[in-house]
Design an enzyme around this catalytic site. Structure first.
Site, PDB file in Angstrom:
ATOM      1  N   GLY A   1       0.814  -1.212   0.000  1.00 62.55           N
ATOM      2  CA  GLY A   1       0.000   0.000   0.000  1.00 62.55           C
ATOM      3  C   GLY A   1       0.844   1.257   0.000  1.00 62.55           C
ATOM      4  N   ALA A   2       1.972   1.227  -0.696  1.00 62.80           N
ATOM      5  CA  ALA A   2       2.938   2.337  -0.636  1.00 62.80           C
ATOM      6  C   ALA A   2       2.724   3.398  -1.704  1.00 62.80           C
ATOM      7  CB  ALA A   2       4.359   1.779  -0.748  1.00 62.80           C
ATOM      8  N   SER A   3       1.656   3.306  -2.470  1.00 71.11           N
ATOM      9  CA  SER A   3       1.452   4.279  -3.547  1.00 71.11           C
ATOM     10  C   SER A   3       0.917   5.607  -3.040  1.00 71.11           C
ATOM     11  CB  SER A   3       0.502   3.710  -4.613  1.00 71.11           C
ATOM     12  OG  SER A   3      -0.767   3.407  -4.043  1.00 71.11           O
ATOM     13  N   ARG A   4       0.428   5.634  -1.788  1.00 65.73           N
ATOM     14  CA  ARG A   4      -0.129   6.885  -1.257  1.00 65.73           C
ATOM     15  C   ARG A   4      -0.181   6.821   0.269  1.00 65.73           C
ATOM     16  NH1 ARG A   4      -4.568   4.120  -3.590  1.00 65.73           N
ATOM     17  NH2 ARG A   4      -4.250   5.310  -5.477  1.00 65.73           N
ATOM     18  N   GLY A   5      -0.573   7.912   0.893  1.00 71.72           N
ATOM     19  CA  GLY A   5      -0.865   7.933   2.320  1.00 71.72           C
ATOM     20  C   GLY A   5       0.300   7.589   3.224  1.00 71.72           C
ATOM     21  N   ILE A   6       0.005   6.842   4.273  1.00 73.13           N
ATOM     22  CA  ILE A   6       1.006   6.506   5.288  1.00 73.13           C
ATOM     23  C   ILE A   6       2.112   5.642   4.700  1.00 73.13           C
ATOM     24  CG2 ILE A   6       1.375   5.244   7.447  1.00 73.13           C
ATOM     25  CD1 ILE A   6      -1.487   6.153   8.261  1.00 73.13           C
TER      26      ILE A   6
ATOM     27  N   TYR B   1     -14.984  -4.466  10.406  1.00 72.22           N
ATOM     28  CA  TYR B   1     -13.730  -3.732  10.246  1.00 72.22           C
ATOM     29  C   TYR B   1     -12.859  -3.873  11.483  1.00 72.22           C
ATOM     30  CZ  TYR B   1     -10.373   0.097   9.890  1.00 72.22           C
ATOM     31  OH  TYR B   1      -9.214   0.828   9.876  1.00 72.22           O
TER      32      TYR B   1
ATOM     33  N   LYS C   1      -8.967  -5.452  11.785  1.00 71.60           N
ATOM     34  CA  LYS C   1      -7.790  -4.718  12.261  1.00 71.60           C
ATOM     35  C   LYS C   1      -7.190  -5.374  13.500  1.00 71.60           C
ATOM     36  CE  LYS C   1      -6.211  -1.753  10.583  1.00 71.60           C
ATOM     37  NZ  LYS C   1      -5.292  -1.643   9.432  1.00 71.60           N
TER      38      LYS C   1
END
Length: 293
Positions: free
Chosen positions: A14-19, A165, A169
């Site tokens: 998930g490194a394309s945006r955000g954290i 959800y 998590k």
């Protein structure tokens, strides 16, 4: 000498945006190598950023980047990405389990498609990436797995509004908890990190309309992650870290620079008690003199 990630290779989902991207760029400033692992290869007007634009930012910050199109639900894709990363950079020192799906809906409103998506990305993806990176992490001199999930807390109030959800998590946190004990024999640190406040990400736009102006920038999570990832893996494992608590332990006292809207206090995030201000970990190592920002 200041702690550094220079020369380390990070495999970030998930490194394309955000954290995920913020953690990647912070590591890149040290001169790290980053495998940008995400699904987004083409621009999406709803979710800006692709693996290629993230890779450009990482290299502009001083690191080396390898963009990889990967659906973390697919074992063959993750396996191929791990092998490509090792071939390209020579190994893997750090795994960041950041990819996550969110749906803050009650049980009657949660479709099975959305339920499966959260369980497959959040839980299965975390387990799969950890499992496939393990052989390479075990050969690193200071290996870390960092999972972006909350402290374990079974109070009903965290489950009542969105049981599916929350379960997904907390399952990520349970995996981190279990693997910290299991992988200690290999010298691999396994920790979890969660924000004390809302963080301005694309997920926030989807899940919390109107709350974005009362959020912090993703850089606070990146700085906290940097502190964790530069600890001795054999002496800093099994913790449920909160970003602000990590940075306070590292000597940071002024958090104004992290505010998305100057002067506007951020809202407390899910799974965090309002009063949480001190270190919130099962065990915590000694803090460095300063944390880069």
């Amino acid at each position: 000498m200041s702690p550094t990630l220079r020369g380390k290779t990070l495999f970030i989902t998930g490194a394309s945006r955000g954290i995920g991207k913020a953690i990647a760029i912070r590591a890149a400033r040290d001169g790290a190598n980053v495998a940008v692992v995400a699904k987004t290869a083409a621009p999406d007007p709803r979710l800006p950023g692709t693996i290629y634009s993230a890779a450009e930012e990482i290299e502009a910050a001083g690191g080396r980047a390898l963009p990889l199109v990967v659906d973390v639900r697919e074992e063959s894709q993750v396996q191929a990405a791990v092998e490509r990363c090792v071939e390209h950079f020579g190994g893997i020192d750090i795994l960041i389990n950041n990819a996550s799906a969110i749906a803050l809906t009650r049980t009657p409103e949660t479709s099975m498609k959305r339920y499966d998506l959260m369980m497959d990305i959040n839980v299965r993806g975390t387990f799969l990436c950890s499992r496939l990176c393990h052989p390479h992490l075990s050969r690193s001199s200071n290996p870390h797995i960092l999972t972006l999930s909350p402290p374990l807390d079974l109070q009903r109030k965290w489950f009542a509004p969105h049981a599916a959800y929350t379960t997904s998590k907390f399952a990520m946190s349970l995996l981190a908890h279990g693997m910290a004990a299991e992988l200690a024999v290999d010298g691999i640190a396994v920790n979890a990190l969660w924000p004390r406040t809302l963080i301005a990400t694309a997920a926030l736009n989807v899940a919390n309309e109107g709350g974005r102006e009362r959020a912090r920038k993703p850089q606070i999570m990146a700085d906290a992650a940097h502190w964790i990832l530069t600890r001795d893996s054999r002496n800093c494992s099994g913790n449920f870290f909160i970003d602000e608590c990590v940075l306070r332990a590292a000597g940071v006292t002024d958090f104004a620079a992290y505010l998305l809207t100057p002067g506007v206090e951020p809202l407390i995030d899910l799974f965090v008690e309002e009063a949480a201000a001190g270190p919130n970990t099962t065990r915590q190592g000694s803090a460095p003199a300063a944390v880069g920002s």
